[in-house]
Design a protein around this motif. Structure first.
Motif, PDB file in Angstrom:
ATOM      1  N   ARG A 141       3.772   1.833   6.460  1.00  0.00           N
ATOM      2  CA  ARG A 141       2.660   1.908   5.512  1.00  0.00           C
ATOM      3  C   ARG A 141       2.439   3.349   5.060  1.00  0.00           C
TER       4      ARG A 141
ATOM      5  N   THR B 239      -2.504  -0.324  -2.853  1.00  0.00           N
ATOM      6  CA  THR B 239      -2.240  -0.911  -1.537  1.00  0.00           C
ATOM      7  C   THR B 239      -2.846  -2.292  -1.357  1.00  0.00           C
TER       8      THR B 239
ATOM      9  N   GLU C 171      -9.464   8.584  -9.705  1.00  0.00           N
ATOM     10  CA  GLU C 171      -8.340   8.947  -8.829  1.00  0.00           C
ATOM     11  C   GLU C 171      -8.637   8.583  -7.380  1.00  0.00           C
ATOM     12  N   ARG C 172      -9.886   8.664  -6.985  1.00  0.00           N
ATOM     13  CA  ARG C 172     -10.247   8.353  -5.601  1.00  0.00           C
ATOM     14  C   ARG C 172      -9.966   6.893  -5.247  1.00  0.00           C
ATOM     15  N   ASP C 173      -9.847   6.030  -6.272  1.00  0.00           N
ATOM     16  CA  ASP C 173      -9.600   4.605  -6.028  1.00  0.00           C
ATOM     17  C   ASP C 173      -8.128   4.233  -6.127  1.00  0.00           C
TER      18      ASP C 173
ATOM     19  N   VAL D 184       2.713   4.631   1.225  1.00  0.00           N
ATOM     20  CA  VAL D 184       1.570   5.228   0.532  1.00  0.00           C
ATOM     21  C   VAL D 184       1.944   6.589  -0.041  1.00  0.00           C
ATOM     22  N   ASP D 185       2.620   7.418   0.747  1.00  0.00           N
ATOM     23  CA  ASP D 185       3.011   8.740   0.254  1.00  0.00           C
ATOM     24  C   ASP D 185       3.969   8.626  -0.929  1.00  0.00           C
TER      25      ASP D 185
ATOM     26  N   ARG E 281       2.120   6.952  -4.039  1.00  0.00           N
ATOM     27  CA  ARG E 281       1.119   7.855  -4.636  1.00  0.00           C
ATOM     28  C   ARG E 281       1.800   8.915  -5.496  1.00  0.00           C
TER      29      ARG E 281
ATOM     30  N   VAL F 177      -5.277   4.850  -4.371  1.00  0.00           N
ATOM     31  CA  VAL F 177      -4.576   4.322  -3.194  1.00  0.00           C
ATOM     32  C   VAL F 177      -5.075   2.926  -2.856  1.00  0.00           C
ATOM     33  N   HIS F 178      -6.372   2.733  -2.933  1.00  0.00           N
ATOM     34  CA  HIS F 178      -6.901   1.384  -2.697  1.00  0.00           C
ATOM     35  C   HIS F 178      -6.324   0.398  -3.713  1.00  0.00           C
ATOM     36  N   TYR F 179      -6.212   0.828  -4.955  1.00  0.00           N
ATOM     37  CA  TYR F 179      -5.673  -0.025  -6.019  1.00  0.00           C
ATOM     38  C   TYR F 179      -4.265  -0.491  -5.693  1.00  0.00           C
TER      39      TYR F 179
ATOM     40  N   ALA G 291       3.975   0.827  -8.648  1.00  0.00           N
ATOM     41  CA  ALA G 291       3.888   0.706  -7.189  1.00  0.00           C
ATOM     42  C   ALA G 291       5.069  -0.060  -6.613  1.00  0.00           C
TER      43      ALA G 291
END
Length: 273
Positions: free
Chosen positions: A238, A221, A213-215, A242-243, A246, A217-219, A158
């Motif tokens: 932001r 960010t 995988e659903r988590d 994110v894009d 990811r 972006v939360h992870y 990240a």
């Protein structure tokens, strides 16, 4: 940012908010620590850098002795730990203190454990000497720490991807307290030797970790260096971050799962006479 401010603020709150996800992600390390203290017959266990208390509560539940304690510098994380213990009906004492400085009862513990919690001391020799005084003769020490940053590329994906877009991103500096401060096994041996521990053993542990995988972006960010600064970014920045970030995780994404290998050291020692 000093460690108390960091873990009592943004970083600690992120862990509290994500504790269910992180509990599952790092459960293999928790299981490793629980199995060790059970096999050693320990009855009084100190969990250093216990955070929101997952490992502490798991150990206390397995032992059923009521002699387990967790220590951490971040009161908000300890509040979450106490709530967890109360919810699960497990008796655990949680101590709000710096384990480097705290006046533990001498010889009060049969085992000292830590899951990723001992790499943040400003004076690790002093910290482990203090933990040695808290351990009874013959007590065991087992800690899990991260190996070299190069062996854990997932952990820095990240920040590497976001760096061109976030100029004020915190930089990891070699030798400073932090996630990879115990990457050098010779350094760790020296710290424990000088801290009064004996029979030091360090072996590599490679653990396959899985994140939904659903988590993802939360992870990225909320956690790590990026999570510390991203909350202050404008919406346009932001969205770009994110894009970009990811996409950088694509090699680790397999359908509905994110998979990576955590390259760690298992550190063992004893409190001999």
């Amino acid at each position: 940012m000093n460690q108390t401010a960091r873990w009592s603020g943004i970083a600690g709150q992120a862990w509290i908010d994500a504790q269910a996800m992180l509990d599952e992600l790092f459960r293999p390390f928790e299981d490793l620590l629980v199995a060790e203290v059970a096999a050693a017959g320990a009855g009084r266990v100190l969990d250093v850098g216990c955070g929101t208390g997952s490992t502490t509560v798991a150990v206390a539940r397995r032992l059923g002795t009521g002699g387990c304690a967790g220590v951490d510098i971040a009161e908000p994380m300890l509040a979450a730990a106490r709530a967890r213990a109360d919810r699960d009906g497990v008796p655990v004492a949680f101590i709000h203190a710096d384990a480097q400085e705290h006046d533990f009862t001498p010889g009060g513990f049969d085992a000292v454990i830590s899951r990723f919690g001992v790499m943040f001391f400003t004076d690790p020799v002093r910290a482990f000497a203090n933990l040695r005084r808290a351990a009874t003769t013959g007590a065991i020490l087992r800690a899990v720490v991260w190996r070299d940053i190069a062996q854990n590329p997932f952990m820095t994906t990240a920040e590497r991807a976001a760096a061109p877009l976030v100029p004020d991103l915190p930089v990891r500096r070699p030798g400073e307290p932090g996630q990879f401060a115990f990457a050098d096994p010779d350094l760790v041996r020296g710290i424990l030797d000088r801290g009064g521990w004996t029979g030091v053993g360090i072996r590599p542990v490679d653990v396959r970790c899985v994140l939904p995988e659903r988590d993802l972006v939360h992870y990225f960010t909320r956690l790590g260096p990026l999570g510390i600064v991203l909350g202050q970014a404008d919406e346009q920045t932001r969205a770009r971050v994110v894009d970009t970030v990811r996409a950088a995780f694509d090699p680790y994404v397999h359908g509905e799962e994110v998979r990576f290998t955590a390259a760690c050291w298992q550190v063992d020692a004893s409190a001999a006479r």
